[in-house]
Design a protein around this motif. Sequence first.
Motif, PDB file in Angstrom:
ATOM      1  N   VAL A 105       0.839  -1.205   0.000  1.00  0.00           N
ATOM      2  CA  VAL A 105       0.000   0.000   0.000  1.00  0.00           C
ATOM      3  C   VAL A 105       0.873   1.255   0.000  1.00  0.00           C
ATOM      4  O   VAL A 105       0.564   2.252  -0.670  1.00  0.00           O
ATOM      5  N   ILE A 106       1.983   1.181   0.721  1.00  0.00           N
ATOM      6  CA  ILE A 106       2.902   2.329   0.733  1.00  0.00           C
ATOM      7  C   ILE A 106       3.424   2.590  -0.679  1.00  0.00           C
ATOM      8  O   ILE A 106       3.501   3.730  -1.146  1.00  0.00           O
ATOM      9  N   VAL A 107       3.755   1.513  -1.388  1.00  0.00           N
ATOM     10  CA  VAL A 107       4.258   1.660  -2.754  1.00  0.00           C
ATOM     11  C   VAL A 107       3.167   2.224  -3.676  1.00  0.00           C
ATOM     12  O   VAL A 107       3.450   2.988  -4.599  1.00  0.00           O
ATOM     13  N   ILE A 121      -9.179  -1.037  -3.967  1.00  0.00           N
ATOM     14  CA  ILE A 121      -9.656  -2.182  -3.177  1.00  0.00           C
ATOM     15  C   ILE A 121      -9.287  -3.493  -3.871  1.00  0.00           C
ATOM     16  O   ILE A 121      -8.825  -4.448  -3.234  1.00  0.00           O
ATOM     17  N   THR A 122      -9.486  -3.521  -5.201  1.00  0.00           N
ATOM     18  CA  THR A 122      -9.147  -4.745  -5.934  1.00  0.00           C
ATOM     19  C   THR A 122      -7.650  -5.047  -5.813  1.00  0.00           C
ATOM     20  O   THR A 122      -7.247  -6.194  -5.590  1.00  0.00           O
ATOM     21  N   LEU A 123      -6.836  -4.000  -5.964  1.00  0.00           N
ATOM     22  CA  LEU A 123      -5.386  -4.187  -5.846  1.00  0.00           C
ATOM     23  C   LEU A 123      -5.018  -4.734  -4.469  1.00  0.00           C
ATOM     24  O   LEU A 123      -4.201  -5.650  -4.351  1.00  0.00           O
ATOM     25  N   ALA A 124      -5.635  -4.172  -3.443  1.00  0.00           N
ATOM     26  CA  ALA A 124      -5.341  -4.624  -2.083  1.00  0.00           C
ATOM     27  C   ALA A 124      -5.695  -6.097  -1.928  1.00  0.00           C
ATOM     28  O   ALA A 124      -4.921  -6.881  -1.354  1.00  0.00           O
ATOM     29  N   GLY A 125      -6.850  -6.465  -2.452  1.00  0.00           N
ATOM     30  CA  GLY A 125      -7.270  -7.865  -2.361  1.00  0.00           C
ATOM     31  C   GLY A 125      -6.283  -8.789  -3.057  1.00  0.00           C
ATOM     32  O   GLY A 125      -5.905  -9.848  -2.528  1.00  0.00           O
ATOM     33  N   LEU A 126      -5.851  -8.371  -4.251  1.00  0.00           N
ATOM     34  CA  LEU A 126      -4.896  -9.186  -4.995  1.00  0.00           C
ATOM     35  C   LEU A 126      -3.570  -9.299  -4.251  1.00  0.00           C
ATOM     36  O   LEU A 126      -2.935 -10.357  -4.222  1.00  0.00           O
ATOM     37  N   MET A 127      -3.160  -8.195  -3.642  1.00  0.00           N
ATOM     38  CA  MET A 127      -1.895  -8.211  -2.896  1.00  0.00           C
ATOM     39  C   MET A 127      -1.982  -9.133  -1.676  1.00  0.00           C
ATOM     40  O   MET A 127      -1.010  -9.814  -1.339  1.00  0.00           O
ATOM     41  N   VAL A 128      -3.143  -9.150  -1.021  1.00  0.00           N
ATOM     42  CA  VAL A 128      -3.315 -10.040   0.132  1.00  0.00           C
ATOM     43  C   VAL A 128      -3.124 -11.490  -0.306  1.00  0.00           C
ATOM     44  O   VAL A 128      -2.395 -12.263   0.327  1.00  0.00           O
ATOM     45  N   LEU A 129      -3.748 -11.833  -1.428  1.00  0.00           N
ATOM     46  CA  LEU A 129      -3.654 -13.206  -1.911  1.00  0.00           C
ATOM     47  C   LEU A 129      -2.212 -13.558  -2.293  1.00  0.00           C
ATOM     48  O   LEU A 129      -1.690 -14.620  -1.941  1.00  0.00           O
TER      49      LEU A 129
END
Lengths: 333, 265
Positions: free
Chosen positions: B124-126, B143-151
Amino acid sequence: MTTRPVIEVENLMRKFGDLTAVDGVTFHVNPGEVFGFLGPNGAGKTTAIGMLCTLLRPTSGLALVNGFDIRTDQARVRQSIGLIFQDPSLDDKLSGRENLKFHAMLYDVPADVLVKRSEQLLDMVDLSERADEVAMHYSGGMKRRLEIVRGLLHRPSVLFLDEPTLGLDPQTRLHIWEYLLTLREREGVTMFMTTHYMEEAEHCDRIAIIDQGKIVGLGTPEALKGMVGGDVVTVRTDDNDRVAAMMQQSLGIETRIDPEGGLIIETSHGDQFIPEMMRVIGECDETVHVNSVHLRRPTLEDVFIKLTGRAIREQDFDKKDDMRKHVRLWRGR
Amino acid sequence: MENLKRNIKGAYTVWYRDVVRFRRDRMRIVSSLVMPVVYLFLFGSGLAPAMAEMGGGHIDFKQYMFPGVLTMTVLFTSVFSAVSIVWDREFGFLKEVMVAPVSRVAIALGKAAGGSTVALFQGVIVLLLAPVLGISLTIAQLITLAGLMVLLALMMTSLGILLAVRQPSMEGFHMLMNFVLLPMFFLSGAFFPLRGVPIWMDLLSRVDPVTYGVDPLRQVALRGVVPVQFMDVIALRPLTVNVIMMAIFAVLFLVPAVWLFGRQD
């Protein structure tokens, strides 16, 4: 009140590959006792404590801690014990109180109990004022004290201490012991510890002397020292072999070599023996020069030498390190 | 029931510790921006003119690289948190956790969650760099990016635990990093398109789990930035396929990782 032992161990054994670290030990620890495993590095002390704390699985044998089987009832064993490790196990980046808070979370200690109990314990080890500092800045002794507090936080009935004063200076070591004995008094907690410091073992109510995975002697420090028999006379001469032969021939006394140089003679009345010895040496050979004579009460070191033929301090360090590496590699696999 | 509650609390404790430590470590937060900036502006700016010629001016290479840098951050943060587990396990705090009356499965899951959370924070910082590159993101995209990053983070933390859990030495782990992690990263298409690459590379990239992380991140991050017809060229697979593949890999890594971690010596 029942006097069922807090720790009951029967024929406990653990192998690492072809290395037998703990070789069938049997003993018990009574409630409120301070029980010590004394032995050189690599004798199997840490492996034994690891099994009792459910960190290692025994190869065979039986052990009950607070009546719970260490193989089948691990959760209850863990809830009922506190543990102080050989290597520091604090989170350096967290403060003293935060470390205690995490411990309380893991052991399900209610928040109000945590506050009351941690203040009380911190106070006992004189750590209250610095408990909000990050643990990184603590001295070795302070870290140990915090670990002791943490180990007692959830009111365990046994506290396991693996070389609790390893790497601390003698004065700090002494202080840690004062704290431990005070805590034992107030908390009534049973303590099981390992050490290779002779002086430290003197604090124990009972000691098991362990060597190469086996218990070679067990009893109170006094009883163990009684095995040596009376006084210990150390004599240094310029021809130790000669003097040993004289003692054997003229007085019928067995001597043994002191690892630090000289001869050791065990005798019931050292004060009377010394003049006798000097007379015999003088009569047999005037040219043998006696450099020094030393008389003392027996120590646990003497007991260890008597039982194993080796000194604890004189251990071959390469051998010890090799074995630790061996164990570590094996465990890391 | 009592047991379950306790294990959930245990896992939460392990997770919470990682988050507290991350929050406190200002240096780590700042330094997590350094590598991405170096890659985007030193490496990316240098290559951008050459790439622009080849790509016919459809896209700024720095923008193309951005999802790759995002992946890199998540990837390396995840795997490094996994290493800390092993170090902790032998010499530090985790030993204290290992003797607590909490199941090892709970501890491993808490650690995987902790590592993933920290990796997400770093990612998220990046993301804050996006506007600098001329990439504007909507809330839905974020939100979609965050979800993908979590996975992606969960998948890579699990892989990290799996690789590290039986490593006897740090040297061994560094070897693994060089032999496994860097190839995985480069084969994923993070910094160059996988279209038209040699067949062996194409095959390797298909078994590389990271590929399925880069592709969706790129599709979502560059939506609206590059022309649609060009997007069709750089996108490899539909989003759902990528997500399913990442989920499969995550389970494939997590299950044996937890099992190995929980095994008693």
